[in-house]
Scaffold this motif. Structure first.
Motif, PDB file in Angstrom:
ATOM      1  N   ALA A  11       0.831  -1.201   0.000  1.00 45.24           N
ATOM      2  CA  ALA A  11       0.000   0.000   0.000  1.00 45.24           C
ATOM      3  C   ALA A  11       0.869   1.256   0.000  1.00 45.24           C
ATOM      4  N   SER A  12       0.239   2.392  -0.274  1.00 43.50           N
ATOM      5  CA  SER A  12       0.938   3.679  -0.229  1.00 43.50           C
ATOM      6  C   SER A  12       1.511   3.923   1.166  1.00 43.50           C
ATOM      7  N   PHE A  13       2.640   4.594   1.193  1.00 47.36           N
ATOM      8  CA  PHE A  13       3.250   4.991   2.467  1.00 47.36           C
ATOM      9  C   PHE A  13       2.530   6.249   2.916  1.00 47.36           C
ATOM     10  N   SER A  14       1.480   6.085   3.711  1.00 45.55           N
ATOM     11  CA  SER A  14       0.592   7.205   4.010  1.00 45.55           C
ATOM     12  C   SER A  14       0.045   7.113   5.432  1.00 45.55           C
ATOM     13  N   GLU A  15      -0.208   8.278   6.015  1.00 42.80           N
ATOM     14  CA  GLU A  15      -0.851   8.349   7.332  1.00 42.80           C
ATOM     15  C   GLU A  15      -2.369   8.196   7.210  1.00 42.80           C
ATOM     16  N   ASP A  16      -2.879   8.273   5.996  1.00 34.70           N
ATOM     17  CA  ASP A  16      -4.320   8.210   5.752  1.00 34.70           C
ATOM     18  C   ASP A  16      -4.793   6.749   5.782  1.00 34.70           C
ATOM     19  N   GLU A  17      -5.379   6.349   6.912  1.00 32.18           N
ATOM     20  CA  GLU A  17      -5.772   4.948   7.080  1.00 32.18           C
ATOM     21  C   GLU A  17      -6.794   4.503   6.038  1.00 32.18           C
ATOM     22  N   GLU A  18      -7.746   5.381   5.726  1.00 35.86           N
ATOM     23  CA  GLU A  18      -8.783   4.986   4.773  1.00 35.86           C
ATOM     24  C   GLU A  18      -8.207   4.737   3.381  1.00 35.86           C
ATOM     25  N   LYS A  19      -7.230   5.534   3.009  1.00 38.53           N
ATOM     26  CA  LYS A  19      -6.554   5.344   1.716  1.00 38.53           C
ATOM     27  C   LYS A  19      -5.852   3.981   1.682  1.00 38.53           C
ATOM     28  N   VAL A  20      -5.127   3.670   2.770  1.00 41.12           N
ATOM     29  CA  VAL A  20      -4.419   2.386   2.850  1.00 41.12           C
ATOM     30  C   VAL A  20      -5.411   1.225   2.829  1.00 41.12           C
ATOM     31  N   ARG A  21      -6.486   1.357   3.612  1.00 41.64           N
ATOM     32  CA  ARG A  21      -7.517   0.310   3.629  1.00 41.64           C
ATOM     33  C   ARG A  21      -8.113   0.092   2.234  1.00 41.64           C
ATOM     34  N   ALA A  22      -8.381   1.189   1.540  1.00 46.23           N
ATOM     35  CA  ALA A  22      -8.979   1.089   0.195  1.00 46.23           C
ATOM     36  C   ALA A  22      -8.055   0.320  -0.747  1.00 46.23           C
ATOM     37  N   GLU A  23      -6.738   0.573  -0.638  1.00 45.29           N
ATOM     38  CA  GLU A  23      -5.786  -0.146  -1.501  1.00 45.29           C
ATOM     39  C   GLU A  23      -5.758  -1.633  -1.150  1.00 45.29           C
ATOM     40  N   PHE A  24      -5.789  -1.956   0.131  1.00 46.88           N
ATOM     41  CA  PHE A  24      -5.847  -3.363   0.540  1.00 46.88           C
ATOM     42  C   PHE A  24      -7.134  -4.026   0.046  1.00 46.88           C
TER      43      PHE A  24
END
Length: 223
Positions: A157-170
């Motif tokens: 996933a993207s190296f990001s603090e945005d949990e929803e963004k990371v969850r969406a990629e997963f």
């Protein structure tokens, strides 16, 4: 230096979901690997072929070595005799080379297809269309590719603090996993590995259905 307390805590977290831990030992000395092995860890991940070959020769023979870096076709022969799982297959040509080298050792090498799910620019990983095209080619030539096995998918996933963004990629990766499972492996139980989640986001990955996490810095410290 191995963080033994953190290792025990992570194992306790992973046990309820039966998630596999691959301890990422790249750039760490063999004695650190042995220290974690002595606590019961068997799965270790390496990014560089030469380093993996050197460690494999020094360490216990029952370690399950995962190659998690970008693998060049001309380097496959060095790890083919012993590798447990290759995580980063991103082309049909690489899959054919793994099959060729595995056949020389009369073995089947399990692999994961690497899917590009992050927003960051990266050279490696298939998109959904390319993954389906690769599976079509693999299915059409399966009798000639008897020494390689596709066991699932891997994505970062993207190296990001945005949990929803990371969850969406997963979630996108898991959705593709189900599409490929339904399309190509319905009658088989081999396609069952979803490798997603690292030191910074493994908790989210497990919640989104990961079956295997790759953790390095939490266990071995920063490189």
């Amino acid at each position: 230096m191995v963080n033994k307390e953190k290792y025990r805590a992570i194992i306790a977290e992973l046990n309820p979901t039966k998630t596999t831990l691959v301890a990422v030992s790249k750039l760490k000395p063999a004695e650190d690997v042995k220290a974690l092995y002595d606590l019961g860890q068997k799965d270790f991940g390496e990014n560089y072929v030469q380093e993996l070959v050197e460690k494999q020769a020094q360490l216990p023979s029952d370690i399950r070595w995962h190659f998690i870096g970008h693998l060049q076709s001309n380097k496959v022969k060095y790890i083919a005799p012993f590798v447990h799982l290759i995580h980063g297959v991103d082309s049909f040509g690489l899959l054919k080379e793994i099959n060729k080298q595995a056949a020389k050792h009369n073995k089947v090498i399990p692999c994961l297809l690497q899917i590009h799910i992050a927003e960051e620019e990266t050279k490696y990983g298939l998109d959904e269309k390319e993954a389906i095209e690769l599976m079509e080619m693999f299915t059409a030539q399966q009798t000639q590719l008897a020494n390689v096995r596709i066991d699932g998918l891997m994505g970062m996933a993207s190296f990001s603090e945005d949990e929803e963004k990371v969850r969406a990629e997963f979630r996108n990766l898991k959705a593709l996993f189900h599409i490929l499972k339904q399309s190509y492996f319905l009658a088989s139980d081999q396609f069952n590995t979803l490798s997603m989640g690292m030191s910074g986001d493994y908790n989210l990955a497990i919640e989104e259905g990961s079956t295997l996490v790759r953790i390095g810095s939490l266990l071995f410290g920063n490189r």
